[in-house]
Design an enzyme around this catalytic site. Structure first.
Site, PDB file in Angstrom:
ATOM      1  N   CYS A 108       0.832  -1.207   0.000  1.00  0.00           N
ATOM      2  CA  CYS A 108       0.000   0.000   0.000  1.00  0.00           C
ATOM      3  C   CYS A 108       0.867   1.258   0.000  1.00  0.00           C
ATOM      4  CB  CYS A 108      -0.992  -0.050   1.151  1.00  0.00           C
ATOM      5  SG  CYS A 108      -2.453   0.942   0.786  1.00  0.00           S
ATOM      6  N   HIS A 128      -3.770  -5.184   0.229  1.00  0.00           N
ATOM      7  CA  HIS A 128      -3.219  -5.758   1.472  1.00  0.00           C
ATOM      8  C   HIS A 128      -3.299  -7.286   1.467  1.00  0.00           C
ATOM      9  CE1 HIS A 128      -2.672  -1.990   3.695  1.00  0.00           C
ATOM     10  NE2 HIS A 128      -3.677  -1.575   2.949  1.00  0.00           N
ATOM     11  N   GLU A 152      -1.733  -9.320   3.214  1.00  0.00           N
ATOM     12  CA  GLU A 152      -1.533  -9.901   4.552  1.00  0.00           C
ATOM     13  C   GLU A 152      -2.839 -10.351   5.195  1.00  0.00           C
ATOM     14  OE1 GLU A 152      -1.104  -6.727   3.717  1.00  0.00           O
ATOM     15  OE2 GLU A 152      -1.678  -5.326   5.303  1.00  0.00           O
TER      16      GLU A 152
HETATM   17  N1  GLN Z   1      -1.891   6.773   2.927  1.00  0.00           N
HETATM   18  C1  GLN Z   1      -1.970   6.045   1.705  1.00  0.00           C
HETATM   19  C2  GLN Z   1      -3.318   6.199   1.030  1.00  0.00           C
HETATM   20  O1  GLN Z   1      -4.266   6.596   1.645  1.00  0.00           O
HETATM   21  C3  GLN Z   1      -1.656   4.573   1.919  1.00  0.00           C
HETATM   22  C4  GLN Z   1      -2.692   3.870   2.733  1.00  0.00           C
HETATM   23  C5  GLN Z   1      -2.215   2.538   3.290  1.00  0.00           C
HETATM   24  O2  GLN Z   1      -1.022   2.268   3.307  1.00  0.00           O
HETATM   25  N2  GLN Z   1      -3.135   1.720   3.765  1.00  0.00           N
HETATM   26  O3  GLN Z   1      -3.452   5.916  -0.140  1.00  0.00           O
END
Ligand code: GLN
Length: 533
Positions: free
Chosen positions: A382, A508, A510
């Site tokens: 992410c 994600h 995970e």
């Molecule tokens: N802050 C970033 C976004 O909002 C990444 C979010 C995250 O890592 N879950 O896109």
């Protein structure tokens, strides 16, 4: 009809109620029973999505995009219970619904009260899970500690299950602490008081799980039994395990907890628990493994282990599959801003996890640059993908000011930015891109080789995206856009060409990894790190 097991906690928080509830579910599933799980969080937030990781650990995201408590992650790792928005109940949700009905005039002039209106809404939500087709047992974990003001309505709702559906269809399990004082002596008084607190609310626990540093001897079990009215064999010793929480189902099974539950609830399981032997073998193999692989985590919420819980677990799952001990080496991203060489020689791979806000970003960019230029395996999740893109734009394309509009709203090269539809979003709750959606993987890429299928479904929780304006130049510079959404509109994954392993994903992975079924990306990453070691 489903049976209901309520799991409560006493003395203090963080004793591992979620893992205990999950371990019990794991054992019952081993007997062929279908178990569904519910987590109750007595806080007033509607969901965990607006909370800082320091407040409540990571936010676990379900397929249907609910932002929930991290215990749902435990349920997902230990059990096969299907998990969606309905499996997570908070005070905020309950009151929001009751107040909505009151405004609609649904209470016909009556006074709306905690009992019965709030408790009825709590029961309705629990029954909604239990009444799903084919559920044998619903395990309801009540967050917080007995004695907290916030949890009283939930404990009252749990108590009312004694009337309907009544015994033996309901069972109460209480997790408590047996602390050690000087000279290593174990003390039962906090447990006596905590059970008394529960009894005052009308709940007599059927089983006690006693957290302690060491196993309880028979004398102590007898004493606890005498003071709490819990049968002696139902006083279970939940002592500290050596290596991993995945040992806990084995520890509980050794004391016959699954047999006790089956007997007390008159359950009719299909099989004797054969799965537990396989589970035990897998976990013991991991415990005995000597070869280590060191993964550097570059993040900013590192003081609290729970903030990156699912990532740490997924790395461990890879270790279990490969029979290698995964050692986490944590680097505070703010501290390595000026000195990324500190990572050098200390790790076999680098992982940059998700995160929000500007703090620590420069250190993560340094870590990505270090991994890219030194040929060290890198996994960006992410925010970790967005970091890869910013780093590449700055140091390969020469756009020295490249950034995300999250950190530099008016920067001159916004390589990561908001989608138009996000620009007008003003509310913070449940307004990100959330939940599972398909990604299409490009032929000939590393990620496609790892997943072995062209379309994958992973969960998202982010607001910002790789800017389509910069996609062309990034690709020409050599950053592979290895996965996109259906029509190619949004970038879902990127990778470095000619690098041992450099993958970033906007989703994600995970959240879907299990100890018995490690996620392919984590497994492949750890495997390459090990070869690289
Ligand atoms: N802050 C970033 C976004 O909002 C990444 C979010 C995250 O890592 N879950 O896109």
């Amino acid at each position: 009809m489903s049976r209901y097991i309520f799991v409560t906690g006493g003395v203090c928080s963080s004793l591992g109620k979620g893992v205990a509830a999950s371990s019990i579910a794991n054992l019952l599933e081993g007997h062929g029973l279908s178990v569904h799980m519910v987590k109750i969080d007595p806080y007033i937030n509607v969901d965990a999505g607006t909370m800082n990781p320091y407040q409540h650990g990571e936010v676990y995201v379900t397929d249907d995009g609910a932002e929930t408590d991290l215990d749902l992650g435990n349920y997902s790792r230990f059990t096969d219970s299907p998990l969606s928005r309905d499996n997570s109940i908070t005070t905020g949700q309950v009151y929001q619904e009751v107040i909505r009905q009151e405004r609609e005039g649904r209470f016909l002039g009556r006074t709306v009260q905690v009992i019965p209106h709030i408790t009825d809404e709590i029961k309705r939500r629990i029954l909604k899970i239990g009444e799903r087709p084919g559920v044998d047992v619903t395990i309801v974990e009540i967050g917080g500690t007995v004695g907290d003001i916030e949890s009283i309505p939930f404990l009252e709702a749990a108590r009312q299950f004694i009337h309907d559906p009544g015994k033996p269809n309901v069972l109460y399990i209480h997790l408590t602490l047996v602390p050690t004082v000087s000279m290593g002596e174990l003390k039962t008084k906090p447990t006596q008081h905590s059970v008394k607190g529960l009894q005052e609310l009308g709940i007599q626990p059927d089983i006690l799980l006693c957290r302690a540093e060491v196993p309880l001897n028979d004398g102590l079990k007898k004493k606890i039994s005498l003071f709490t009215n819990v049968e002696e064999d139902a006083v279970i010793s939940a002592y500290n395990v050596k290596t991993t929480t995945y040992e806990i189902p084995v520890l509980f099974h050794g004391q016959g907890i699954d047999k006790i539950i089956i007997k007390k609830m008159g359950l009719d399981p299909e099989s004797r628990n054969k799965k537990i032997k396989e589970w035990e073998k897998t976990i013991n193999g991991y415990i005995a493994s000597e070869k280590k692989v060191r993964i550097g985590i570059v993040g900013k919420y590192l003081e609290l282990h729970d903030a990156y819980k699912s990532i740490f677990e997924a790395l461990q799952h890879a270790g279990i599959a490969l029979q290698r001990r995964v050692e986490l080496v944590k680097f505070d991203s703010e501290k390595i801003e000026t000195d990324s060489d500190r990572i050098s020689g200390q790790v076999d791979g680098v992982l940059v996890p998700g995160g929000f806000g500007e703090r620590g970003i420069e250190g993560m960019i340094r870590a990505a640059q270090f991994a890219r230029t030194k040929g060290i395996p890198y996994f960006g999740i992410c925010l970790g993908l967005q970091i890869m893109v910013i780093e590449f734009a700055r140091h390969v394309l020469g756009l020295t000011e490249a950034n995300s509009t999250e950190f530099a709203p008016h920067g001159c090269d916004p390589v990561v930015s908001l989608l138009e539809e996000q620009e007008n979003v003003k509310v913070m709750g449940a307004s990100m891109r959330l939940g599972s959606s398909p990604s299409f993987l490009k032929e000939g890429t590393r990620i496609k080789e790892v997943y072995r299928v062209p379309v994958i479904h992973e969960r998202h929780r982010h607001r910002y995206e790789v800017s389509n304006r910069y996609r062309g130049p990034l690709e020409q510079g050599g950053l592979v856009m290895s996965g996109t959404t259906d029509n190619g509109e949004l970038v879902e994954s990127v990778e470095w060409k000619d690098h041992p392993w450099g993958i970033g994903v906007q989703f994600h992975p995970e959240f879907k990894s299990k100890p018995t079924a490690p996620h392919p990306l984590f497994k492949n990453f750890v495997e390459v790190c090990f070869r690289h070691a």
